[in-house]
Design an enzyme around this catalytic site. Structure first.
Site, PDB file in Angstrom:
ATOM      1  N   ARG A  77       0.816  -1.199   0.000  1.00 53.46           N
ATOM      2  CA  ARG A  77       0.000   0.000   0.000  1.00 53.46           C
ATOM      3  C   ARG A  77       0.861   1.265   0.000  1.00 53.46           C
ATOM      4  O   ARG A  77       0.501   2.261  -0.637  1.00 53.46           O
ATOM      5  CB  ARG A  77      -0.940  -0.013   1.219  1.00 53.46           C
ATOM      6  CG  ARG A  77      -2.001   1.070   1.176  1.00 53.46           C
ATOM      7  CD  ARG A  77      -2.953   0.959   2.335  1.00 53.46           C
ATOM      8  NE  ARG A  77      -2.316   1.299   3.605  1.00 53.46           N
ATOM      9  CZ  ARG A  77      -3.003   1.632   4.713  1.00 53.46           C
ATOM     10  NH1 ARG A  77      -4.314   1.643   4.698  1.00 53.46           N
ATOM     11  NH2 ARG A  77      -2.359   1.923   5.820  1.00 53.46           N
ATOM     12  N   TYR A 116     -11.099   7.081  -5.776  1.00 51.86           N
ATOM     13  CA  TYR A 116     -10.924   7.828  -4.532  1.00 51.86           C
ATOM     14  C   TYR A 116      -9.779   8.835  -4.607  1.00 51.86           C
ATOM     15  O   TYR A 116      -9.464   9.504  -3.614  1.00 51.86           O
ATOM     16  CB  TYR A 116     -10.705   6.879  -3.344  1.00 51.86           C
ATOM     17  CG  TYR A 116      -9.585   5.879  -3.491  1.00 51.86           C
ATOM     18  CD1 TYR A 116      -8.266   6.219  -3.226  1.00 51.86           C
ATOM     19  CD2 TYR A 116      -9.848   4.572  -3.882  1.00 51.86           C
ATOM     20  CE1 TYR A 116      -7.236   5.295  -3.350  1.00 51.86           C
ATOM     21  CE2 TYR A 116      -8.837   3.639  -4.010  1.00 51.86           C
ATOM     22  CZ  TYR A 116      -7.528   4.007  -3.746  1.00 51.86           C
ATOM     23  OH  TYR A 116      -6.517   3.092  -3.867  1.00 51.86           O
ATOM     24  N   HIS A 200     -15.073   3.318   0.867  1.00 43.74           N
ATOM     25  CA  HIS A 200     -13.790   2.660   0.647  1.00 43.74           C
ATOM     26  C   HIS A 200     -13.699   1.367   1.438  1.00 43.74           C
ATOM     27  O   HIS A 200     -13.358   0.305   0.898  1.00 43.74           O
ATOM     28  CB  HIS A 200     -12.620   3.580   1.006  1.00 43.74           C
ATOM     29  CG  HIS A 200     -11.289   2.932   0.784  1.00 43.74           C
ATOM     30  ND1 HIS A 200     -10.691   2.107   1.727  1.00 43.74           N
ATOM     31  CD2 HIS A 200     -10.449   2.955  -0.279  1.00 43.74           C
ATOM     32  CE1 HIS A 200      -9.560   1.658   1.243  1.00 43.74           C
ATOM     33  NE2 HIS A 200      -9.373   2.155   0.036  1.00 43.74           N
ATOM     34  N   GLU A 229     -10.918  -7.753   3.180  1.00 40.32           N
ATOM     35  CA  GLU A 229      -9.804  -8.200   2.339  1.00 40.32           C
ATOM     36  C   GLU A 229      -8.653  -8.722   3.200  1.00 40.32           C
ATOM     37  O   GLU A 229      -7.919  -9.618   2.780  1.00 40.32           O
ATOM     38  CB  GLU A 229      -9.316  -7.045   1.464  1.00 40.32           C
ATOM     39  CG  GLU A 229      -8.190  -7.410   0.518  1.00 40.32           C
ATOM     40  CD  GLU A 229      -7.734  -6.260  -0.357  1.00 40.32           C
ATOM     41  OE1 GLU A 229      -6.854  -6.478  -1.213  1.00 40.32           O
ATOM     42  OE2 GLU A 229      -8.249  -5.134  -0.190  1.00 40.32           O
ATOM     43  N   HIS A 263     -13.835  -8.234  -2.790  1.00 39.17           N
ATOM     44  CA  HIS A 263     -12.931  -9.210  -2.172  1.00 39.17           C
ATOM     45  C   HIS A 263     -13.701 -10.186  -1.287  1.00 39.17           C
ATOM     46  O   HIS A 263     -13.690 -11.379  -1.540  1.00 39.17           O
ATOM     47  CB  HIS A 263     -11.783  -8.552  -1.401  1.00 39.17           C
ATOM     48  CG  HIS A 263     -10.960  -7.629  -2.219  1.00 39.17           C
ATOM     49  ND1 HIS A 263     -10.323  -8.030  -3.370  1.00 39.17           N
ATOM     50  CD2 HIS A 263     -10.672  -6.306  -2.067  1.00 39.17           C
ATOM     51  CE1 HIS A 263      -9.690  -7.008  -3.903  1.00 39.17           C
ATOM     52  NE2 HIS A 263      -9.880  -5.950  -3.139  1.00 39.17           N
ATOM     53  N   ASP A 314      -9.023  -5.127 -10.397  1.00 42.49           N
ATOM     54  CA  ASP A 314      -8.545  -4.398  -9.222  1.00 42.49           C
ATOM     55  C   ASP A 314      -7.241  -3.652  -9.465  1.00 42.49           C
ATOM     56  O   ASP A 314      -7.224  -2.590 -10.083  1.00 42.49           O
ATOM     57  CB  ASP A 314      -8.424  -5.376  -8.052  1.00 42.49           C
ATOM     58  CG  ASP A 314      -8.166  -4.692  -6.712  1.00 42.49           C
ATOM     59  OD1 ASP A 314      -8.212  -3.454  -6.659  1.00 42.49           O
ATOM     60  OD2 ASP A 314      -7.925  -5.396  -5.725  1.00 42.49           O
TER      61      ASP A 314
END
Length: 435
Positions: A77, A116, A200, A229, A263, A314
């Site tokens: 991330r 987003y 989100h 997830e 997910h 994704d």
């Protein structure tokens, strides 16, 4: 009116020979299997257009750059945030257009863009608050793919903590401010698409802000949400709220027949029951879930409970609709050590009609009278497909994105087999982004 003669086509749940269709004003007006009359020939196996129900277009710039190190979803991330910090409306348009062109070349005719990346790097809105959303809508239009822009509410870096770093770009500050910005969004004149919404995740949307989704549930607007997830998300949610993420969504009225849970990997038996009772969609993204080490979700159990499977790419570690379909079955085999959980027809339905329906396009995903003229033709003589039976099993268990030779969206031809041009465009755009 334009007539096409399809060598083989998936019609009414099975593959038929010599299917003649007529298209007028972007709609299929006639379907005739075993036809004796002529039309523009499409050689190969023709399928309805495929739907990519979960996309983050800017993640495409990460492919091949984040797979080399050890780590977790959470370390990945941070690399994703680094890319998010580099983009502005112009560069996002270029990257998204090239990414959507890759989707079209892989057989996707619609995409759900989970959007987003809203504001400037410090969180200040652009002069046009929806500049980034408009860039995505324009990119989809110019790439020839239909889009549902899922404008996403993001208020917290994790269960009440303030957004930090790149996350400041994601937040509108309050749910009310987000709603006001979304209300100003519209699809450009002449473009095919729709506006939906997304939460989100339960870690990024405080529980009291989830009530903002009630009017969208009531109006049947497509609503998407990342759900369970990661095991950590579940543990943190239970520690904060005393319930699982699925129960939290259910208790706040977010689940419904136009809700897509993305997910849905780490679920309890009660979670599965709640999602099934809501008839919610479950958007699985197998190629991303395996790339990030997320785990294998309970796809079959969800379907049997009443949830509806759809498929997305994704993070775009791979953009290949056929790989996403077969990965659902292959992952179930790994998890259970048995075979035969999903038929090819079921997986095609997930990848076509059910996927389009989850994006708000109930009139797409089938070769049938009245449906949108979305057609994807696959080469039956490639090294992957040759000798495989020339039916739905060829599509699901043998074909790859590279086998797509022809794509039509709403009656307009948007791809005619030049995969090389798609690659060159991506190489140019991503190369400049990383320079």
């Amino acid at each position: 009116m334009t007539a096409y003669l399809l060598e083989r086509a998936w019609v009414d749940g099975r593959v038929r020979d010599t299917v003649r269709i007529e298209v007028e004003h972007g709609r299929i007006t006639s379907v005739e299997p075993d036809a004796t009359t002529t039309g523009i020939p499409l050689r190969g196996l023709t399928l309805p257009g495929l739907a990519n129900t979960h996309s983050h277009a800017f993640h495409r710039a990460l492919r091949g750059r984040t797979q080399t190190d050890r780590g977790t979803f959470w370390t990945w991330r941070e690399q994703m945030y680094a890319v998010a910090g580099r983009l502005d409306p112009d560069t996002y348009y270029e990257l998204a257009k090239a990414t959507y062109a890759e989707m079209v070349a892989a057989g996707y005719t619609a995409v759900g863009e989970f959007h987003y990346l809203h504001h400037q790097p410090d969180g200040t809105p652009y002069d046009e608050p929806n500049a980034m959303g408009h860039a995505l809508l324009a990119a989809a239009r110019d790439a020839g793919i239909r889009i549902t822009l899922l404008d996403t509410l993001y208020l917290s870096s994790g269960f009440g903590a303030a957004p930090e770093g790149a996350q400041r770009r994601f937040s509108d500050g309050t749910a009310k401010a987000w709603q006001e910005r979304v209300a100003a969004l519209s699809v450009p004149l002449g473009a095919e698409g729709a506006i939906g919404v997304a939460a989100h995740s339960v870690r990024a949307v405080p529980a009291d802000a989830l009530k903002a989704f009630a009017p969208y549930v009531a109006d049947g607007v497509p609503i998407h949400v990342h759900l369970s997830e990661q095991v950590k998300e579940n543990a943190d949610c239970v520690a904060t709220h005393g319930v699982t993420p699925t129960r939290l969504l259910a208790d706040h009225g977010v689940l419904g027949p136009m809700t897509s849970t993305v997910h849905a990997t780490h679920l309890t038996d009660e979670d599965i029951r709640l999602l099934g009772e809501a008839r919610a969609f479950a958007s699985f993204c197998p190629t991303t879930e395996r790339d990030l080490g997320d785990g294998i979700g309970p796809a079959r159990a969800l379907q049997e409970a009443g949830s509806v499977l759809t498929l997305g790419s994704d993070s775009h570690a791979i953009i290949d609709a056929f790989e996403e379909m077969r990965a659902v079955e292959m992952d179930e085999r790994l998890a259970s050590q048995t075979r035969g959980h999903w038929t090819a027809a079921e997986l095609l339905l997930a990848g076509t009609a059910d996927g389009h329906r989850s994006l708000g396009f109930a009139d797409a995903g089938a070769i049938a009278v009245g449906q949108r003229a979305d057609l994807v033709t696959v080469d039956l003589a490639s090294p992957r497909t040759a000798g495989t039976g020339r039916d739905e099993h060829t599509a699901v268990f043998a074909a790859a994105a590279a086998d797509v030779t022809h794509v039509m969206v709403d009656g307009a031809v948007v791809f005619e087999g030049d995969h090389g041009a798609v690659g060159r465009s991506l190489d140019d755009v991503i190369g400049r982004l990383w320079t």
